[in-house]
Design an enzyme around this catalytic site. Structure first.
Site, mmCIF file in Angstrom:
data_model
loop_
_atom_site.group_PDB
_atom_site.id
_atom_site.type_symbol
_atom_site.label_atom_id
_atom_site.label_comp_id
_atom_site.label_asym_id
_atom_site.label_seq_id
_atom_site.Cartn_x
_atom_site.Cartn_y
_atom_site.Cartn_z
ATOM 1 N N MET A 26 0.862 -1.189 0.000
ATOM 2 C CA MET A 26 0.000 0.000 0.000
ATOM 3 C C MET A 26 0.889 1.227 0.000
ATOM 4 O O MET A 26 1.884 1.272 0.716
ATOM 5 C CB MET A 26 -0.864 -0.004 1.252
ATOM 6 C CG MET A 26 -1.503 1.341 1.602
ATOM 7 S SD MET A 26 -2.170 1.389 3.295
ATOM 8 C CE MET A 26 -3.845 0.868 3.046
ATOM 9 N N ASP A 28 0.168 5.729 -1.231
ATOM 10 C CA ASP A 28 -0.641 6.939 -0.975
ATOM 11 C C ASP A 28 -2.157 6.743 -0.850
ATOM 12 O O ASP A 28 -2.742 5.991 -1.625
ATOM 13 C CB ASP A 28 -0.489 7.934 -2.128
ATOM 14 C CG ASP A 28 0.918 8.078 -2.623
ATOM 15 O OD1 ASP A 28 1.840 7.713 -1.908
ATOM 16 O OD2 ASP A 28 1.075 8.567 -3.761
HETATM 17 C C1 FRU Z 1 4.058 9.112 -3.998
HETATM 18 C C2 FRU Z 1 3.986 8.607 -5.424
HETATM 19 C C3 FRU Z 1 3.084 9.471 -6.260
HETATM 20 C C4 FRU Z 1 2.633 8.543 -7.330
HETATM 21 C C5 FRU Z 1 2.485 7.253 -6.576
HETATM 22 C C6 FRU Z 1 2.770 6.015 -7.364
HETATM 23 O O1 FRU Z 1 4.300 8.124 -3.055
HETATM 24 O O2 FRU Z 1 5.287 8.494 -5.970
HETATM 25 O O3 FRU Z 1 3.706 10.636 -6.730
HETATM 26 O O4 FRU Z 1 1.426 8.946 -7.908
HETATM 27 O O5 FRU Z 1 3.366 7.329 -5.490
HETATM 28 O O6 FRU Z 1 2.442 4.887 -6.620
#
Ligand code: FRU
Length: 475
Positions: A26, A28
């Site tokens: 998991m 964001d």
């Molecule tokens: C931040 C990030 C975001 C991107 C996502 C990909 O943790 O790098 O910028 O959308 O994770 O999983």
């Protein structure tokens, strides 16, 4: 991943009041929104492994920010334009009552092997359970970037609708000459977009790329949150928004997390008007390959209520957590400093707890120290030194879970030796809210969950009040 292992994990190791993936990876939080009578939270997920992989939008709903129900994945990377991952984004309710998602599609580029791939912004519509990608995707592409904008570092749209129906979005981008920037786009229908302005740039602030921006009104001001790739994890800028011109005038900025593990915070405007942020409780630099044998990797922070006081952001655990408190243990005026050793107090221990402590100096003290998740060999340590008013969180003795990020230190407001700390422990984590939410420190810890001791020590003389609760699984 063996089933047996997962069921064992569920019984004894899985955090009780933090949202976790059913299995696998998991990162964001995405699409945090109120829709059809519930709060929806999607999140970046890779269910097939415990390290990052092309991300899905997994989905959960809650009515109180504590108890979550999982729903089927809302988005999976199955189109040429998002095969590298359905990256982060947000959600709103459109005028037809549909749940509308905006996310970044990532597609690997044979000609450019740097980073994840080319990034474009996409739309999906749903009814709260199933979602369909819009046929006209993508709706925003790298061709629309201002001079110097890098189409390989262009992601994480936060979109909203203004009172007159206009859609707006802020999107993270790296500018080849200026570094981090947050771009503002506008649209009359949410589908045809145009670039409007550079809302903020990273000048003078930490971070090379500001990921997952959120932009919202709070207590008469506007707040811009972003995850900063680098040492400091999260930055918050406070100011005024000239909505007509699309210009943000910054008046103050601060970091929003003083611990190790809080990233990509995203907010929802709750039905009762509260602004609540939830973050990925991990450090993006150290989240992978932690060398722990668990069927999941990742958890969300406790949702935090936001408020501005004297121009500063305050963060407190959502009040709904109080409904899950049980087995109260109270101590008043515990004298600390009379004993040269750490002291333990009857009933003050545990790994799924909510505890508030207040320390007052008796005359003067040099050091307050609290150790938790402790046994004969392990502990995580929080200290406060009134001289200089410095707090330190140290997890170098926490045991398993390799990471180089073991110690953080920060100054807090000098209150002549007075200190208030609220600490939440939930099996694999600790979150400390200092002085009514002026500072927050979060730490993932993988210490064996039987390490439940909590000890206190003062060099000098101080008195302490404690209120401690166990957090139960159901109200
Ligand atoms: C931040 C990030 C975001 C991107 C996502 C990909 O943790 O790098 O910028 O959308 O994770 O999983």
């Amino acid at each position: 991943m063996k089933k047996q292992q997962l069921s064992e994990f569920n019984k004894t190791e899985r955090p009780v009041f933090h949202l976790t993936p059913e299995k696998g990876w998991m990162n964001d939080p995405n699409g945090f929104s109120w829709y059809d009578g519930k709060y929806h939270l999607f999140y970046q997920a890779y269910p097939d492994g415990t390290n990052w992989g092309p991300t899905h939008w997994s989905h959960a709903v809650t009515e109180d920010f504590i108890r979550w129900d999982r729903l089927p994945d809302a988005l999976v990377p199955d189109r040429a334009y998002d095969i590298g991952g359905c990256f982060s984004g947000t959600a709103l309710t459109d005028k037809n009552g549909r749940h509308m998602l905006m996310y970044t599609g990532c597609w690997p580029d044979q000609n450019n092997q740097q980073g994840f791939g080319r990034q474009i912004q996409c739309i999906a519509f749903g009814d709260g359970t199933t979602y369909e990608k819009y046929d006209g995707n993508p709706v925003i592409t790298g061709d629309m970037l201002p001079e110097g904008g890098d189409p390989y570092e262009f992601r994480d749209p936060k979109f909203w609708q203004e009172a007159d129906g206009t859609f707006r979005a802020v999107i993270a981008n790296h500018n080849k000459t200026h570094g981090a920037q947050i771009l503002l786009f506008r649209s009359s229908d949410g589908l045809k977009w145009e670039f409007e302005n550079v809302l903020a740039d990273g000048e003078g602030k930490p971070g090379w790329m500001w990921e997952c921006p959120d932009f919202f009104p709070l207590d008469g001001k506007y707040v811009l949150l972003a995850g900063t790739m680098g040492e400091v994890e999260s930055v918050c800028r406070i100011g005024e928004f000239d909505s007509e011109q699309g210009i943000f005038h910054e008046t103050a900025w601060q970091t929003t997390e003083q611990g190790f593990d809080f990233y990509a915070g995203q907010t929802v405007s709750a039905a009762d008007g509260r602004r609540i942020v939830i973050g990925w409780m991990q450090n993006p630099q150290t989240a992978e390959n932690r060398e722990v044998d668990l069927p999941i990797n990742g958890q969300m922070s406790i949702p935090r209520e936001l408020q501005l006081r004297d121009g500063m952001l305050l963060q407190k655990p959502v009040r709904e957590l109080n409904d899950y408190r049980t087995d109260e243990v109270i101590y008043r005026n515990v004298k600390l400093g009379e004993c040269a050793e750490e002291i333990k107090l009857d009933g003050i221990s545990g790994r799924t707890i909510d505890m508030e402590i207040s320390i007052e100096p008796s005359e003067r003290y040099e050091l307050f120290r609290m150790r938790f998740a402790a046994d004969a060999e392990h502990y995580t340590e929080f200290t406060y030194e009134p001289d200089g008013s410095v707090i330190t969180l140290d997890r170098s003795h926490a045991g398993p879970g390799k990471t180089e990020l073991t110690k953080v230190q920060t100054a807090v407001r000098d209150r002549s030796g007075r200190l208030d700390v609220r600490i939440l422990l939930d099996r694999l984590s600790a979150e400390l809210f200092i002085n009514d939410g002026e500072q927050v420190m979060s730490a993932v810890i993988y210490t064996d969950r039987h390490a439940e001791d909590i000890t206190f020590y003062v060099k000098g003389a101080a008195v302490m009040d404690i209120a401690k609760y166990r957090i139960k699984e159901n109200k």
